[in-house]
Enzyme design. Structure first.
Site, short mmCIF file in Angstrom:
data_model
loop_
_atom_site.label_atom_id
_atom_site.label_comp_id
_atom_site.label_asym_id
_atom_site.label_seq_id
_atom_site.Cartn_x
_atom_site.Cartn_y
_atom_site.Cartn_z
N GLY A 54 51.37 16.43 25.92
CA GLY A 54 53.04 16.78 25.40
C GLY A 54 52.87 16.96 23.35
O GLY A 54 54.00 17.10 23.38
N GLU A 55 52.76 16.28 22.95
CA GLU A 55 52.72 15.91 21.81
C GLU A 55 52.61 17.19 20.87
O GLU A 55 51.50 17.59 21.10
CB GLU A 55 51.64 15.04 21.57
CG GLU A 55 51.49 13.36 22.00
CD GLU A 55 52.92 12.45 21.34
OE1 GLU A 55 54.32 12.94 21.15
OE2 GLU A 55 53.14 11.61 22.69
N GLY A 56 53.33 17.86 19.38
CA GLY A 56 53.08 18.31 18.79
C GLY A 56 52.01 18.11 18.07
O GLY A 56 51.37 17.31 17.47
N PHE A 57 52.26 19.01 16.99
CA PHE A 57 51.06 19.44 15.73
C PHE A 57 51.26 18.16 15.62
O PHE A 57 50.14 17.88 14.74
CB PHE A 57 51.77 20.78 15.74
CG PHE A 57 49.79 21.30 14.74
CD1 PHE A 57 49.12 21.10 13.93
CD2 PHE A 57 50.62 22.07 13.29
CE1 PHE A 57 48.02 21.44 13.67
CE2 PHE A 57 50.11 21.90 11.89
CZ PHE A 57 48.63 21.90 12.15
N ASN A 58 51.92 17.80 14.20
CA ASN A 58 52.58 17.13 13.47
C ASN A 58 51.55 15.47 13.72
O ASN A 58 51.89 15.07 13.06
CB ASN A 58 53.48 16.99 12.57
CG ASN A 58 53.33 18.25 12.06
OD1 ASN A 58 52.91 18.38 11.01
ND2 ASN A 58 54.31 19.68 12.49
N HIS A 288 63.68 21.47 5.37
CA HIS A 288 62.61 21.99 7.03
C HIS A 288 63.61 21.62 8.10
O HIS A 288 64.17 20.70 8.22
CB HIS A 288 62.07 20.85 7.80
CG HIS A 288 60.82 21.11 8.99
ND1 HIS A 288 61.04 19.56 9.48
CD2 HIS A 288 60.91 21.98 9.03
CE1 HIS A 288 60.55 20.29 10.47
NE2 HIS A 288 60.54 21.50 10.62
N TRP A 289 63.96 22.74 8.78
CA TRP A 289 65.44 22.35 9.22
C TRP A 289 65.13 22.90 10.63
O TRP A 289 64.50 23.67 11.27
CB TRP A 289 66.44 23.82 9.16
CG TRP A 289 67.37 24.24 9.72
CD1 TRP A 289 68.63 22.99 10.44
CD2 TRP A 289 68.69 25.23 10.41
NE1 TRP A 289 69.72 23.08 11.02
CE2 TRP A 289 69.22 24.73 10.76
CE3 TRP A 289 67.89 26.50 10.45
CZ2 TRP A 289 70.30 26.11 11.47
CZ3 TRP A 289 68.96 27.53 11.29
CH2 TRP A 289 70.52 26.88 11.96
N ARG A 290 64.95 21.11 11.54
CA ARG A 290 64.54 21.25 12.90
C ARG A 290 65.00 21.89 13.75
O ARG A 290 66.50 21.09 14.03
CB ARG A 290 63.70 20.43 12.86
CG ARG A 290 62.96 20.08 14.74
CD ARG A 290 61.47 20.28 14.87
NE ARG A 290 61.03 19.91 15.25
CZ ARG A 290 60.83 20.26 16.47
NH1 ARG A 290 61.90 21.19 16.78
NH2 ARG A 290 60.28 19.50 17.01
N PHE A 384 57.22 16.66 11.13
CA PHE A 384 57.00 18.46 10.78
C PHE A 384 57.42 17.32 9.12
O PHE A 384 56.92 18.12 8.04
CB PHE A 384 57.50 19.30 11.50
CG PHE A 384 57.39 20.46 10.66
CD1 PHE A 384 57.79 21.03 9.40
CD2 PHE A 384 56.52 21.35 11.42
CE1 PHE A 384 57.55 22.20 8.87
CE2 PHE A 384 56.38 22.71 10.99
CZ PHE A 384 56.51 22.61 9.59
#
Ligand SMILES: Nc1nc2c(ncn2[C@@H]2O[C@H](COP(=O)(O)OP(=O)(O)O)[C@@H](O)[C@H]2O)c(=O)[nH]1
Ligand SMILES: *[C@@H]1O[C@H](CO)[C@@H](O)[C@H](O)[C@H]1NC(C)=O
Ligand SMILES: [Mg+2]
Length: 426
Positions: A54-58, A288-290, A384
């Site tokens: 489940g972990e993201g790229f960054n 950076h607009w998450r 990110f």
């Protein structure tokens, strides 16, 4: 004759000189393995790893640093360990579900390799006789918890749930090996682990250094030994982006935004970088607009679209610029709403249809564009955003232009603490 003796001497001096230079880096690359220390190429020990699905790229980029540092420590203990870079793909946030993406599509692998010897998974499969990994080491918690105090420890234990992700077939373990169907593992064991990269490299040295290959699953369990320390930054600096993505970002800034890259250029090698705060950045700010899953998870601590537009406009005003680049995962409709509210020109990056940039690649292009902005503001607790802050530290921007974040509209109910300033150290 005297002439050939002279030649020999010169050759020797050059040879000794180049060895000293390599020694100063305290690194061995795959192509220049120290043959005094490692007698046979067969002695190579391959360390593979993967992270919770489940972990993201960054966050994965952060885990890479922890493991790279641990493998480097393992080498310092005399084990000829080589890090196998886990292919990218199949991430939850990436709409293209492509798997097996090489690191070289996103990063500068020779640069990473000069921090710790590293190869792509595909290369690993070429050098080993069969696609069978010796052992899966599945990291898990201690079932009894912390027991009041946090001590660094690791212990082989019955699997809590690790074995459920693997299946035995004809005596070998089958599982997710980055989507490569024919890869298997001979053994599987679970290790309760509580510790950092040092604990981890001790564990590898003591218990696994005789295996040709091990696959460490749930590698995010391993913590940083020194977050923000010199070794952290060395690992981070070695993780340069691929030249192609740097060039793409540069092209966007100069051709589409009609701005210049007003920043200290990176040296040829990351090892030669020096501290500077002289970079200025093009005449644009970046936010950076998450959005998407962050709106569900952290909704109330995030600004509304109108609130974000106000804060970006204010930042631009503070720095006297009229352009904003917004890196975002927001859906198109939200971007258009933001555009309507902004008092300045908004730029976003969308790759052209022929470019064939995968999601991870275009995310990196956006990060690079932000790393060259006059000022940056990010999203609360987004990794990110953290990676952009680090890039700006590496590229030599003044601290006050980097460690900011957008706040909730209602700062009385949701106080807006600014991000910690993790400044670069050399
Ligand atoms: N292109 C692009 N993608 C983004 C952006 N923000 C988030 N994403 C996507 O969403 C993922 C965010 O997950 P992660 O990397 O774990 O960062 P975090 O969740 O914000 O800490 C990224 O890997 C991207 O795929 C952005 O500004 N631009
Ligand atoms: C590692 O090996 C030591 C003995 O050398 C043993 O006591 C310990 O339990 C082992 N740890 C793991 C996690 O297998
Ligand atoms: Mg994430």
């Amino acid at each position: 004759s005297r002439m050939s003796l002279w030649c020999l001497l010169v050759t020797l001096i050059v040879w000794v000189g180049s060895r000293t230079e390599a020694g100063e880096d305290k690194t061995d690359t795959v192509s220049t393995l120290d043959t005094d220390r490692y007698s046979l190429p067969q002695d190579a020990r391959y360390v593979l790893y993967d992270v919770n699905r489940g972990e993201g790229f960054n966050l994965r980029r952060d885990v890479h640093m922890r493991i790279a540092i641990a493998v480097k420590k393992l080498r310092e203990k005399g084990v000829n360990a080589i890090l196998v870079l886990p292919p990218w793909g199949g991430l939850y946030h990436w709409r293209d579900q492509k798997t097996g993406v090489r690191w070289s599509d996103l990063f500068d692998v020779p640069s990473i390799n000069s921090f710790v010897p590293s190869i792509e998974f595909e290369e690993f499969l070429e050098v080993v006789p069969s696609p069978v990994i010796d052992r899966i080491v599945y990291l898990q918690q201690f079932s009894e918890g912390w027991n009041g105090e946090y001590v660094m420890k690791s212990e082989k234990r019955p699997c809590l749930d690790g074995d459920q992700f693997y299946e035995k077939e004809d005596g070998l373990w089958k599982g997710w090996f980055y989507g490569k169907e024919d890869v298997r593992a001979r053994d599987l064991e679970c290790v309760s682990f509580q510790g950092d990269a040092d604990t981890f490299s001790d564990l590898l040295a003591k218990n696994y250094s005789t295996f040709q290959s091990i696959f460490v699953d749930r590698a995010e369990t391993v913590l940083h030994a020194e977050y923000g320390g010199v070794e952290y930054w060395r690992a981070r600096r070695s993780m340069r982006y691929s030249k192609q993505l740097e060039t793409r970002a540069e092209q966007f800034i100069t051709e589409e935004m009609k701005e210049e890259i007003d920043a200290q250029p990176l040296t040829e090698r990351w090892q030669d970088e020096q501290a500077t705060r002289a970079s200025k950045g093009g005449a644009y700010v970046c936010a950076h607009w998450r959005r998407r899953d962050f709106v569900t998870s952290y909704g109330k601590t995030l600004p509304s679209i109108k609130g974000a537009a106000e804060q970006i406009t204010e930042l631009a005003k503070e720095y006297g610029v009229k352009k904003a680049f917004v890196a975002t995962d927001a859906p198109k409709e939200e971007i258009e709403k933001l555009r309507k509210q902004l008092k300045i020109t908004l730029y976003t990056f969308t790759p052209g249809p022929e470019e064939k940039l995968i999601d991870g690649a275009s995310a990196i292009v956006e990060q690079i564009i932000c790393s060259w902005a006059r000022a940056f503001t990010g999203s609360h607790v987004s990794t990110f955003s953290y990676r952009i802050q680090e890039d700006r530290e590496i590229r030599g921007f003044p601290v006050e232009t980097t460690f900011r974040r957008m706040c909730a509209d209602d700062v009385r109910s949701f106080p807006c603490e600014q991000p910690a300033k993790w400044k670069i150290v050399y």
